[in-house]
Design an enzyme around this catalytic site. Structure first.
Site, PDB file in Angstrom:
ATOM      1  N   CYS A   1       0.809  -1.224   0.000  1.00 28.07           N
ATOM      2  CA  CYS A   1       0.000   0.000   0.000  1.00 28.07           C
ATOM      3  C   CYS A   1       0.842   1.274   0.000  1.00 28.07           C
ATOM      4  CB  CYS A   1      -0.970  -0.025   1.176  1.00 28.07           C
ATOM      5  SG  CYS A   1      -2.111  -1.415   1.043  1.00 28.07           S
TER       6      CYS A   1
ATOM      7  N   HIS B   1      -2.043   8.185   6.410  1.00 30.53           N
ATOM      8  CA  HIS B   1      -2.270   6.886   5.765  1.00 30.53           C
ATOM      9  C   HIS B   1      -3.555   6.263   6.291  1.00 30.53           C
ATOM     10  CE1 HIS B   1      -1.549   2.911   4.117  1.00 30.53           C
ATOM     11  NE2 HIS B   1      -1.719   2.393   5.319  1.00 30.53           N
TER      12      HIS B   1
ATOM     13  N   LYS C   1      -9.017   8.626   3.006  1.00 33.23           N
ATOM     14  CA  LYS C   1      -9.577   7.266   2.889  1.00 33.23           C
ATOM     15  C   LYS C   1     -10.954   7.182   3.527  1.00 33.23           C
ATOM     16  CE  LYS C   1      -5.193   4.739   2.592  1.00 33.23           C
ATOM     17  NZ  LYS C   1      -4.158   5.709   3.015  1.00 33.23           N
TER      18      LYS C   1
ATOM     19  N   HIS D   1      -9.737   2.432   0.952  1.00 35.79           N
ATOM     20  CA  HIS D   1      -8.280   2.267   0.823  1.00 35.79           C
ATOM     21  C   HIS D   1      -7.930   1.886  -0.615  1.00 35.79           C
ATOM     22  CE1 HIS D   1      -4.216   1.595   1.451  1.00 35.79           C
ATOM     23  NE2 HIS D   1      -4.209   0.632   2.348  1.00 35.79           N
TER      24      HIS D   1
ATOM     25  N   PHE E   1       1.844   3.545   4.254  1.00 32.47           N
ATOM     26  CA  PHE E   1       2.475   2.382   4.889  1.00 32.47           C
ATOM     27  C   PHE E   1       1.895   1.110   4.289  1.00 32.47           C
ATOM     28  CE2 PHE E   1       1.893   5.458   8.628  1.00 32.47           C
ATOM     29  CZ  PHE E   1       3.067   6.130   8.348  1.00 32.47           C
TER      30      PHE E   1
ATOM     31  N   PHE F   1       1.961  -3.529   3.904  1.00 37.35           N
ATOM     32  CA  PHE F   1       2.316  -4.859   4.395  1.00 37.35           C
ATOM     33  C   PHE F   1       3.807  -5.094   4.185  1.00 37.35           C
ATOM     34  CE2 PHE F   1      -2.086  -7.076   3.736  1.00 37.35           C
ATOM     35  CZ  PHE F   1      -2.496  -6.654   4.986  1.00 37.35           C
TER      36      PHE F   1
END
Lengths: 405, 86
Positions: free
Chosen positions: A162, A299, A329, A334, A391, A393
């Site tokens: 992301c 984020h 968001k 997202h 940010f 995974f």
């Protein structure tokens, strides 16, 4: 060292199909989230999703070009066309200069699934057809856009979960700053088809507030229960200041800072220290103090743990500054691989139009977010510097700082 | 149903699916015209030709079969022969 400016942007998102529509939606605090009965029937735990229509490109691209295009490549084409147009960079210019492409994308699920279905049924790989491989690869967007627009500079895809879109801007910034490229198309694209996020939904990370789709994405709010997947594409033309001036191009803003870090820990859990390192690196590179930032596009995705960590990180780096913060968001859901690029464009639209878009659905803070200045209603404000966090995974973190010119 | 088609019906069906798949006006197709030039085929398009033949007539074509096919008439002859053999 070259100064790096943004000379064109284009957007195709659940908030609108061009910059004007998106600007209005941001100002109005409009949500692009819907409930998809198709997803529920397919087996998703949550049927919530941001929604964009797939563009029909039959009148403007050849059959050969369209055959190779994944869903997200089509979104990226529309956004890129708008970006080149408003950068006043025409095909003649592109043909005679080394314009590069660095684009964020981290999956292309539908083409893979469709190809394997055909092979399983027919027992013959040829019957998959010629376009499938070019739709299936992670670099589907850069492959397609680089051939359609005949780009001759740097050409590769950034896959960083992301944070993909954000890192693509950061990498383009570095290449231009160091003098390796004069202009780079960068951005992020995200597919939203039925098979794109079944496995992500399976983690239980998505909101199940299905009775109120537009209220389901509520970053930093105490009653948040998960993110809503979304998609589309966002494109930016980054260019050296020198090149932009020479061309007489519009200069929309300047990229002045890029910070990054890796958490080096859990594959899905965030980490405050990693985020703080990214934030501090961006501030250091921009050579400004935190108090100079007029707006932070967080984020925050509306997950319980993720938002809390970011709130703590921002609380530390921006302690006592009361810096306005919102997560767009809350409106878009997202946008994953696209988010880091789209959120720079959303923030740029705010900078150009002197407002801060709201963090809709922020009704009650939790312990961490009560220490932040979360903007819940549209606010008129001049923005000279904004900061955008992304940010992902695997613990990848990216922070960008953009300045008014 | 395919087994009962006449040669003319097969040719008509071929012309329709070629024009539709490769997005050309059917009037450009004539028996003596070049298949490659008229349909503007590149190496990747031959893969799609295999796919549409299979989906329309149910038989699979090998890449090497295309070597001798230059005109639409060659293509009709090839398809008709394959259907008759089946």
């Amino acid at each position: 060292m070259q100064r790096v400016v943004i000379t064109g942007v284009g957007i195709y998102s659940c908030l609108g199909k061009n910059l004007d529509e998106v600007k209005d939606a941001l100002f109005q605090g409009k949500s692009g989230v819907i409930l998809s009965s198709e997803r529920k029937a397919f087996g998703y735990r949550s049927g919530l999703t941001g929604w964009v229509d797939e563009p029909d490109l039959k009148d403007e691209l050849t059959r050969r070009q369209r055959m190779s295009m994944s869903e997200q490549s089509k979104y990226a084409y529309v956004a890129t066309k708008e970006a080149f147009q408003n950068a006043k960079m025409d095909q003649d210019y592109i043909d005679s200069h080394e314009v590069g492409i660095l684009y964020g994308n981290d999956s292309s699920a539908l083409a893979v699934v469709e190809a394997i279905d055909v092979i399983r049924e027919k027992k013959d790989t040829t019957l998959v057809g010629s376009g499938s491989i070019f739709q299936s690869m992670n670099c589907t967007v850069t492959m397609n856009l680089s051939t359609i627009f005949r780009l001759k500079g740097v050409n590769f895809t950034i896959s960083a979960a992301c944070a993909s879109g954000s890192h693509s801007i950061g990498m383009a910034y570095f290449l231009i700053q160091q003098g390796w490229q004069d202009a780079v198309l960068c951005g992020g694209a995200q597919e939203i088809n039925l098979v794109s996020f079944g496995n992500f939904d399976g983690l239980g990370a998505f909101s199940i507030r299905e009775d109120e789709p537009t209220k389901a994405s509520r970053p930093f709010d105490k009653s948040r229960d998960g993110l809503i997947p979304s998609g589309g594409a966002a494109s930016l033309i980054l260019e050296s200041y020198e090149s932009a001036v020479k061309r007489g191009a519009p200069i929309l803003a300047e990229v002045v800072g890029y910070g990054f870090s890796s958490n080096g820990e859990h594959i899905s859990n965030p980490n405050k220290d990693g985020q703080i390192r990214s934030l501090n690196m961006a501030l250091k590179q921009a050579d400004i103090q935190a108090k100079k930032i007029d707006y932070i596009n967080a984020h925050a995705t509306s997950t319980l743990v993720g938002d809390a960590f970011e709130a703590q990180a921002l609380g530390e780096v921006f302690a006592g500054l009361n810096t306005p913060i919102s997560s767009t968001k809350s409106m878009t859901g997202h946008e994953c691989w696209m988010a880091g690029a789209s959120e720079v464009i959303y923030s740029l639209l705010m900078m150009q139009n002197d407002f801060i878009a709201p963090n809709i659905n922020f009704e009650n803070p939790d312990e961490a977010s009560e220490k932040l200045n979360i903007i819940a209603k549209t606010k008129e404000q001049k923005i000279d510097h904004f900061l955008s966090n992304s940010f992902g995974f695997g613990g990848t973190n990216s922070t960008l700082i953009v300045k008014r010119v | 149903m395919i087994m009962t088609m006449t040669d003319d019906q097969i040719i008509e069906k071929v012309n329709i699916f070629l024009a539709e798949e490769f997005e050309i006006n059917q009037s450009l197709i004539s028996p003596s015209a070049s298949l490659k030039d008229t349909l503007d085929l590149d190496s990747l398009d031959y893969v799609d030709l295999v796919v549409i033949i299979e989906s329309n007539f149910g038989f699979k074509v090998k890449g090497e079969d295309f070597v001798g096919i230059k005109t639409f008439q060659d293509f009709y002859n090839y398809v008709i022969a394959k259907l008759n053999a089946n």
